[in-house]
Design an enzyme around this catalytic site. Structure first.
Site, PDB file in Angstrom:
ATOM      1  N   ARG A  44      -1.428  -7.929   3.511  1.00 26.47           N
ATOM      2  CA  ARG A  44      -1.909  -6.999   4.399  1.00 26.47           C
ATOM      3  C   ARG A  44      -1.592  -7.764   5.766  1.00 26.47           C
ATOM      4  O   ARG A  44      -2.258  -8.654   6.196  1.00 26.47           O
ATOM      5  CB  ARG A  44      -3.275  -6.387   4.328  1.00 26.47           C
ATOM      6  CG  ARG A  44      -3.706  -5.458   5.537  1.00 26.47           C
ATOM      7  CD  ARG A  44      -5.105  -5.231   5.392  1.00 26.47           C
ATOM      8  NE  ARG A  44      -5.557  -3.953   6.142  1.00 26.47           N
ATOM      9  CZ  ARG A  44      -6.124  -4.334   7.448  1.00 26.47           C
ATOM     10  NH1 ARG A  44      -6.540  -5.697   7.597  1.00 26.47           N
ATOM     11  NH2 ARG A  44      -6.367  -3.293   8.295  1.00 26.47           N
ATOM     12  N   SER A 113      -3.112   5.546   0.148  1.00 29.04           N
ATOM     13  CA  SER A 113      -4.303   5.618   0.694  1.00 29.04           C
ATOM     14  C   SER A 113      -4.965   6.955   0.907  1.00 29.04           C
ATOM     15  O   SER A 113      -4.153   7.994   1.160  1.00 29.04           O
ATOM     16  CB  SER A 113      -4.494   4.895   2.156  1.00 29.04           C
ATOM     17  OG  SER A 113      -4.209   3.526   2.009  1.00 29.04           O
ATOM     18  N   LYS A 142     -11.301  -2.527   9.565  1.00 27.61           N
ATOM     19  CA  LYS A 142     -10.254  -1.857   9.914  1.00 27.61           C
ATOM     20  C   LYS A 142     -10.902  -0.772  11.227  1.00 27.61           C
ATOM     21  O   LYS A 142     -11.981  -0.130  11.045  1.00 27.61           O
ATOM     22  CB  LYS A 142      -9.866  -0.683   8.738  1.00 27.61           C
ATOM     23  CG  LYS A 142      -9.001  -1.643   7.778  1.00 27.61           C
ATOM     24  CD  LYS A 142      -8.494  -0.508   6.678  1.00 27.61           C
ATOM     25  CE  LYS A 142      -7.282   0.454   7.477  1.00 27.61           C
ATOM     26  NZ  LYS A 142      -6.820   1.207   6.350  1.00 27.61           N
TER      27      LYS A 142
END
Length: 214
Positions: A44, A113, A142
């Site tokens: 990521r 997602s 996030k």
């Protein structure tokens, strides 16, 4: 196209991150996470050059290949192809899953997602191999995580979508039993490993909680 079989998605996904912390590199986190029991690694990386990301992904791919653990690249199909990763994970606003499938072929993993049941249905319809669902709990990893769904909605997704569902968002050793009772295939974490003093030990604690909750 490769004649290699598609990798199997694991139950403990580590999303490596170097923005929330700077002590460990992506490669460090992959090694430590695998040593602690992570069985899927996701790169990521939200910043930096494409060239650098490819170099990082190639190093991580070598680590994961040696350990026989799948490497998934978040968002970037080009990086996944260049590094010969096992697949990609795509958000609702990222590269379309059907086009990703055309480029990657059937032997690569594609995760999608979802924050709602409807988004999970979209992932299924578009041909995802698994769904990353959340945030299940409050998370600080996030900024754009969206509203918390909770284990009740997670259970609805699991019962509706015939794909492995990976719970993400605020997952800890303490709430893993609740997540697994909801029927999740596994969990995905960022700060619960990356931001800990001992990432390997933190991973092992999560793995042990998963094993107890089978």
């Amino acid at each position: 196209m490769s004649d290699q079989p598609k990798a199997r998605i694991g139950r403990l996904h580590l999303l490596t991150d170097v923005l929330l912390q700077s002590r460990f590199s992506h490669e460090d986190l992959a090694r430590l996470g695998i040593a602690g029991g992570a069985d899927t690694i996701q790169l990521r990386e939200k910043g930096g050059s494409t060239r650098r990301m490819i170099e990082v992904a190639k190093r991580m791919a070598a680590v994961c290949r040696q350990a026989r653990v799948p490497l998934i690249v978040n968002d970037r199909i080009d990086v996944a192809i260049a590094a010969k990763a096992d697949g990609v994970h795509l958000g609702q606003r990222d590269f379309p899953i059907p086009l990703a499938r055309e480029l990657l072929g059937q032997e690569k993993l594609i995760g999608g997602s979802a924050a709602t049941l409807e988004e999970a249905r979209i992932c299924l319809a578009e041909g995802a191999d698994y769904v990353g669902f959340g945030p299940v709990y409050v998370t600080g990893s996030k900024a754009d995580a969206g509203p918390v769904s909770g284990p009740t909605v997670l259970k609805q997704v699991v019962e509706t979508i015939p794909l492995p569902v990976i719970a993400i968002g605020g997952i800890t050793a303490e709430n893993i039993p609740e997540v697994m009772r909801a029927g999740a295939h596994g969990i995905a974490v960022i700060s619960a490993i990356c931001c800990q003093i001992d990432p390997e030990g933190a991973t092992r604690t999560l793995r042990e909680a998963l094993e107890r909750s089978k």
